[in-house]
Design a protein around this motif. Structure first.
Motif, PDB file in Angstrom:
ATOM      1  N   ILE A   1       0.840  -1.193   0.000  1.00  0.00           N
ATOM      2  CA  ILE A   1       0.000   0.000   0.000  1.00  0.00           C
ATOM      3  C   ILE A   1       0.881   1.251   0.000  1.00  0.00           C
ATOM      4  CG2 ILE A   1      -1.731   1.285   1.283  1.00  0.00           C
ATOM      5  CD1 ILE A   1      -2.751  -1.254   0.000  1.00  0.00           C
ATOM      6  N   PRO A   2       0.605   2.196  -0.882  1.00  0.00           N
ATOM      7  CA  PRO A   2       1.451   3.387  -0.970  1.00  0.00           C
ATOM      8  C   PRO A   2       1.344   4.282   0.258  1.00  0.00           C
ATOM      9  CG  PRO A   2      -0.505   3.628  -2.330  1.00  0.00           C
ATOM     10  CD  PRO A   2      -0.485   2.200  -1.868  1.00  0.00           C
ATOM     11  N   PRO A   3       2.486   4.749   0.803  1.00  0.00           N
ATOM     12  CA  PRO A   3       2.442   5.618   1.977  1.00  0.00           C
ATOM     13  C   PRO A   3       2.253   7.085   1.651  1.00  0.00           C
ATOM     14  CG  PRO A   3       4.705   5.107   1.447  1.00  0.00           C
ATOM     15  CD  PRO A   3       3.854   4.341   0.445  1.00  0.00           C
ATOM     16  N   TYR A   4       2.284   7.475   0.371  1.00  0.00           N
ATOM     17  CA  TYR A   4       2.085   8.878   0.044  1.00  0.00           C
ATOM     18  C   TYR A   4       1.460   9.038  -1.335  1.00  0.00           C
ATOM     19  CZ  TYR A   4       6.270   8.611  -2.920  1.00  0.00           C
ATOM     20  OH  TYR A   4       7.174   8.278  -3.887  1.00  0.00           O
ATOM     21  N   LEU A   5       0.777  10.157  -1.490  1.00  0.00           N
ATOM     22  CA  LEU A   5       0.176  10.553  -2.761  1.00  0.00           C
ATOM     23  C   LEU A   5       0.870  11.832  -3.197  1.00  0.00           C
ATOM     24  CD1 LEU A   5      -2.122  10.442  -4.928  1.00  0.00           C
ATOM     25  CD2 LEU A   5      -3.507  11.780  -3.340  1.00  0.00           C
ATOM     26  N   PHE A   6       1.480  11.808  -4.370  1.00  0.00           N
ATOM     27  CA  PHE A   6       2.233  12.954  -4.868  1.00  0.00           C
ATOM     28  C   PHE A   6       1.600  13.470  -6.151  1.00  0.00           C
ATOM     29  CE2 PHE A   6       5.333  14.480  -7.973  1.00  0.00           C
ATOM     30  CZ  PHE A   6       5.887  15.562  -7.293  1.00  0.00           C
ATOM     31  N   ALA A   7       1.497  14.782  -6.250  1.00  0.00           N
ATOM     32  CA  ALA A   7       1.004  15.415  -7.478  1.00  0.00           C
ATOM     33  C   ALA A   7       1.984  16.505  -7.861  1.00  0.00           C
ATOM     34  CB  ALA A   7      -0.382  15.997  -7.263  1.00  0.00           C
ATOM     35  N   GLY A   8       2.512  16.430  -9.067  1.00  0.00           N
ATOM     36  CA  GLY A   8       3.487  17.418  -9.516  1.00  0.00           C
ATOM     37  C   GLY A   8       3.431  17.583 -11.022  1.00  0.00           C
ATOM     38  N   GLY A   9       4.097  18.617 -11.503  1.00  0.00           N
ATOM     39  CA  GLY A   9       4.140  18.875 -12.941  1.00  0.00           C
ATOM     40  C   GLY A   9       2.778  19.139 -13.546  1.00  0.00           C
ATOM     41  N   ILE A  10       1.851  19.627 -12.734  1.00  0.00           N
ATOM     42  CA  ILE A  10       0.477  19.837 -13.212  1.00  0.00           C
ATOM     43  C   ILE A  10       0.349  21.206 -13.872  1.00  0.00           C
ATOM     44  CG2 ILE A  10      -1.935  20.109 -12.513  1.00  0.00           C
ATOM     45  CD1 ILE A  10      -1.448  18.058 -10.340  1.00  0.00           C
ATOM     46  N   ARG A  11      -0.159  21.197 -15.091  1.00  0.00           N
ATOM     47  CA  ARG A  11      -0.413  22.429 -15.836  1.00  0.00           C
ATOM     48  C   ARG A  11      -1.799  22.336 -16.466  1.00  0.00           C
ATOM     49  NH1 ARG A  11       3.623  25.825 -17.025  1.00  0.00           N
ATOM     50  NH2 ARG A  11       2.502  26.539 -18.866  1.00  0.00           N
ATOM     51  N   LEU A  12      -2.558  23.421 -16.337  1.00  0.00           N
ATOM     52  CA  LEU A  12      -3.899  23.463 -16.913  1.00  0.00           C
ATOM     53  C   LEU A  12      -4.170  24.871 -17.438  1.00  0.00           C
ATOM     54  CD1 LEU A  12      -6.745  22.166 -17.387  1.00  0.00           C
ATOM     55  CD2 LEU A  12      -7.357  23.072 -15.128  1.00  0.00           C
TER      56      LEU A  12
END
Length: 224
Positions: free
Chosen positions: A5-16
């Protein structure tokens, strides 16, 4: 066997960009299991768009990872990620009994915590008041057996007592999962969160104190 089970949720490089306007750029945030991560920002800053992108419902340039593994459509993996949108997401014809059954939850635990909701288990969700309906939807996402839950305006339309109970419930559920939460009740977000980001000018900024909010122009007297 190691825990997969993943211990972290990462969000990066997001462009909109929408209609030639940059909504999100240079976005980076991380949400850990057993912690609450708060996201603050003014109306129209792109908070809901960011949640939808992370959840996989809004196409955009992005890198969403669970424990270093890229996930393109988080909504297809409810055992890993669940999400509470601003709008009502449960069909109005669904009964309370069916909703709790689908989420694998006991409705008796809900009514014990919120006895003011006297509707029977066979009552259709659409028959509830707006606040009651929001309360049910928020509760089932908080209690859902996922590793992370995204909460977009979970306190909207609720009484101060109900908000306080949900805050306590979220803290209790950090034993089982991590939360990413945004709400215009910024003091509640600050009080409940272990980590806080501010979304401003299409970018995310990590903050550690109220003074950081002042520096970013996000203060009680100026927020919208």
């Amino acid at each position: 066997m190691p825990d997969a089970i993943p211990p972290y949720l990462f969000a990066g490089g997001i462009r909109l960009s929408l209609n030639h306007r940059v909504i999100l750029s240079d976005i980076r945030l991380q949400c850990h299991e057993h912690r609450v991560t708060g996201l603050l920002g003014r109306n129209g800053s792109g908070k809901s768009c960011l949640f939808q992108i992370i959840y996989g419902l809004l196409p955009a340039e992005k890198s969403v990872q669970l424990n270093g593994h890229i996930v393109y459509d988080a909504y297809k993996h409810p055992h890993l990620v669940t999400s509470l949108p601003q709008f009502h997401f449960i069909p109005p014809s669904a009964t309370i009994r069916t909703v709790f059954k689908n989420f694998g939850l006991d409705p008796a635990a809900f009514t014990a915590l919120f006895p003011e909701l006297r509707a029977g288990n066979n009552t259709a969700i659409g028959k509830l008041s707006t606040g009651e309906r929001r309360l049910v939807e928020t509760y089932v996402i908080i209690k859902s057996p996922s590793r992370f839950s995204l909460l977009d305006e979970p306190f909207s339309g609720l009484s101060p007592v109900q908000v306080e109970k949900l805050m306590q419930l979220i803290r209790t559920e950090t034993q089982n999962k991590g939360f990413l939460i945004t709400d215009h009740h910024y003091r509640q977000v600050m009080a409940i969160s272990d980590d806080v980001y501010v979304l401003k000018n299409a970018k995310t900024y990590f903050v550690t104190a109220d003074e950081d909010l002042d520096l970013l122009g996000y203060t009680p007297g100026t927020r919208t």
